[in-house]
Design an enzyme around this catalytic site. Structure first.
Site, PDB file in Angstrom:
ATOM      1  CG  ASP A   1     -37.597  65.019 -48.503  1.00 18.85           C
ATOM      2  OD1 ASP A   1     -36.972  65.826 -49.202  1.00 18.85           O
ATOM      3  OD2 ASP A   1     -38.098  63.963 -48.944  1.00 18.85           O
TER       4      ASP A   1
ATOM      5  CD  GLU B   1     -39.237  69.398 -50.644  1.00 14.20           C
ATOM      6  OE1 GLU B   1     -38.813  69.530 -51.795  1.00 14.20           O
ATOM      7  OE2 GLU B   1     -39.403  68.280 -50.124  1.00 14.20           O
TER       8      GLU B   1
HETATM    9  C1  NOJ Z   1     -37.489  66.401 -52.040  1.00 14.59           C
HETATM   10  C2  NOJ Z   1     -36.011  66.553 -52.092  1.00 14.59           C
HETATM   11  O1  NOJ Z   1     -35.684  67.919 -52.084  1.00 14.59           O
HETATM   12  C3  NOJ Z   1     -35.535  65.865 -53.349  1.00 14.59           C
HETATM   13  O2  NOJ Z   1     -34.166  66.094 -53.580  1.00 14.59           O
HETATM   14  C4  NOJ Z   1     -35.825  64.397 -53.215  1.00 14.59           C
HETATM   15  O3  NOJ Z   1     -35.522  63.753 -54.432  1.00 14.59           O
HETATM   16  C5  NOJ Z   1     -37.286  64.139 -52.876  1.00 14.59           C
HETATM   17  N1  NOJ Z   1     -37.786  65.028 -51.879  1.00 14.59           N
HETATM   18  C6  NOJ Z   1     -37.485  62.733 -52.357  1.00 14.59           C
HETATM   19  O4  NOJ Z   1     -36.943  62.620 -51.069  1.00 14.59           O
END
Ligand code: NOJ
Ligand code: CA
Length: 574
Positions: free
Chosen positions: A236, A296
């Protein structure tokens, strides 16, 4: 929704950790992360085994055969990525982790998790966990300890700063950083008497990655999950881990819809220290055979993803996800993709995830169900034949669409945060709409649960289900199954080179994939009208997939081929 986490007794004990069960029947060996297809499960919404209205691990285990039972009756995916399953107060629906080493009791136990790994591996399915290491929950014991004792062992585990007194002596935020979810990135903590930084909600404090103990603790946790048999991780917002050491204010920018967009995020992410950390993280993951990670990227700069990609370590590039349904938009995005992700760098193909509008809605705005399904099938063809590892999002295989959620029922905290009126000025996409419970069919609430599901069901729950589509050869689900299994049989579709084929039909995107002696061509008609293309190469082409299943005969050099509206075909050179 937010709730206080119950402490669990299932703390991970390395001495109890079972030997990782091998992945049997896996198709692609060490290359699986490139050749295979990954399926994202949003565990809360996938399958509920105990009828409490919330999806769980035993529910997921019961659906593994649907995902891949080794035959073409199943979807045939190679890996599942699970959105977070750790204990969490739920302020960001699990992306606020209160204990990295345990399973949230709403999802099950560590024993259930071990069973999931064993049952998935038995079917050749790998299991990828979501690693949320930029921030913890404010209910995490590290943060509790940190806010209570600045000079204690956890005192420096988060980004604490004194306020800056203004000319009236009032304490102001340490710098101008904004939270992605709105407001300042700094929150005053009465207990500690300092501000702490959060890229997302105040209930998601960012950890201090410059502290070697934080780093060691996080990596030790990663190791424990690897030892437990996890096949990889989705990281993440990994490029936000490091912030500028001096915490300098970001330069302003004048254009931008939300306050977050009206800054150049120079000092609160994408810092050079990330590269060294990634090397350490990858060395750890690579010390276990066959594992992979996918990062991500939290950035508007699509050029960054390939720079951070490495063998077995993918980075999402959301370029395709931003395109409208047009042949030229997808052609340009695919060209850019090819230039950025050259031979050595392996791309990902993402058209939907838990943060975005579902593709059957986004790409088919205003369309009726039939047109939306036709676009869903054509988009599936792109997703499973463009060069890169496809990441499918649960429900897309039945053409699931966004489910509007009225204001009083909204759960997604950032969407609620601004309140009803502010939302009109600073709109925040309500991500609940893309997270509705999976309609399996054959039971109450779409077969998802006997209890009222945690989130609103799709209005077409009676007709759009796995059960209704399974027996329908023209369904979105059957198209997905055919495409995934086609991809499994053809190395050209897995690892082949990509070359665009120029056509004079404006609405048609065509390309060729070549590998291991195979040549495969794909043609997708994005338009609402039929489009004719001429095949110029002196070969015979056999149609091996057609979204419209209309039995197209072999195509020879100089033959004209008319594609129906929103038809996608895959051809193999003879
Ligand atoms: C990216 C995640 O995909 C999202 O769902 C989340 O709210 C944020 N990161 C914070 O962790
Ligand atoms: Ca449940």
């Amino acid at each position: 929704m937010p709730r206080v986490p119950r402490r669990t007794s299932t703390i991970l004990d390395p001495s109890r950790t079972p030997a990782a069960p091998p992945v049997v029947g896996a198709a692609f060996g060490d290359d699986w992360w490139r050749r295979g297809v990954v399926y994202q499960v949003y565990p809360r919404s996938f399958a509920d085994s105990n009828d409490d209205g919330i999806g769980d691990l035993p529910g997921l285990i019961a659906k593994l055969d649907y995902l891949n039972d080794g035959t073409e009756r199943s979807l045939g995916v190679d890996a599942i990525w699970l959105s977070p399953i750790h204990p969490s107060p739920g302020f960001d629906v699990g992306y606020d982790v209160a204990d990295y080493d345990a399973i949230d009791p709403i999802f099950g136990t560590l024993d259930d998790f071990d069973r999931l790994i064993a049952e998935a591996h038995r079917r050749g399915i790998r299991v990828i966990l979501d690693l949320v290491m930029n921030h913890t929950s404010s209910a995490h014991r590290w943060f509790e300890a940190s806010r209570r004792d600045a000079s204690g062992p956890y005192g420096d585990w988060y980004l604490w700063r004194d306020g800056v007194p203004d000319r009236f002596g009032r304490l102001r935020n340490p710098n101008n950083w904004t939270s992605f979810f709105g407001g300042s990135a700094w929150t005053w903590d009465e207990i500690r008497g300092q501000f702490y930084m959060h890229t997302f909600l105040p209930e998601q404090p960012d950890v201090n990655w410059r502290n070697p103990q934080v780093r060691a603790e996080m990596l030790a946790m990663v190791r424990r999950w690897l030892e437990r048999g996890v096949d990889g991780f989705r990281l993440d917002v990994f490029n936000a881990f490091f912030k500028d050491a001096e915490l300098l204010s970001n330069p302003r920018r004048f254009l931008g819809r939300r306050p977050y967009d009206r800054q150049v995020h120079r000092y609160d992410k994408d810092r050079p220290e990330l590269v060294e950390f990634l090397a350490e993280f990858r060395a750890l993951v690579d010390s276990f055979p066959d594992r992979m990670t996918v990062g991500e990227l939290f950035s508007a700069d699509p050029g960054l993803a390939p720079k951070l990609t490495a063998p077995r370590h993918l980075v999402f590039d959301f370029e395709l996800l931003r395109q409208p349904w047009s042949a030229s938009a997808f052609a340009d995005a695919s060209e850019k993709h090819e230039q950025r992700f050259d031979d050595d760098r392996w791309p990902t193909i993402v058209l939907s995830n838990h943060d975005r509008s579902r593709q059957a809605s986004r790409l088919a705005r205003g369309a009726d169900a039939a047109a939306s399904d036709a676009i869903a099938r054509a988009a599936a063809t792109l997703s499973l034949t463009l060069r890169g590892t496809p990441f499918l999002y649960y429900g897309e295989e039945i053409g699931a669409r966004d489910v509007p959620v009225p204001w009083p029922e909204i759960i997604d905290p950032p969407a609620r945060r601004g309140g009803r009126l502010i939302r009109l000025v600073v709109p925040w996409w309500n991500r609940d709409q893309a997270r509705s419970p999976m309609p399996w069919g054959g039971g109450p609430n779409g077969g998802f649960s006997a209890a009222r599901p945690w989130l609103r069901l799709a209005p077409d729950i009676g007709t759009r289900t796995v059960a209704t589509q399974e027996g329908d050869p023209s369904s979105v689900l059957v198209a997905y199954r055919r495409l995934v299994w086609l991809r499994r049989r053809h190395p050209a579709l897995q690892v082949g080179t990509y070359r665009r084929i120029v056509t004079t039909a404006r609405d048609v995107l065509a390309y060729e994939r070549v590998a291991e002696g195979e040549t495969i061509a794909v043609a997708v008609n994005f338009g609402r009208a039929a489009a004719t293309v001429r095949i110029r190469t002196g070969r015979k082409w056999t149609v091996i997939f057609d979204t419209h299943e209309r039995g197209i005969p072999d195509v020879h050099a100089d033959d004209q081929l008319t594609l129906q509206p929103r038809e996608a075909i895959v051809l193999q050179a003879g």
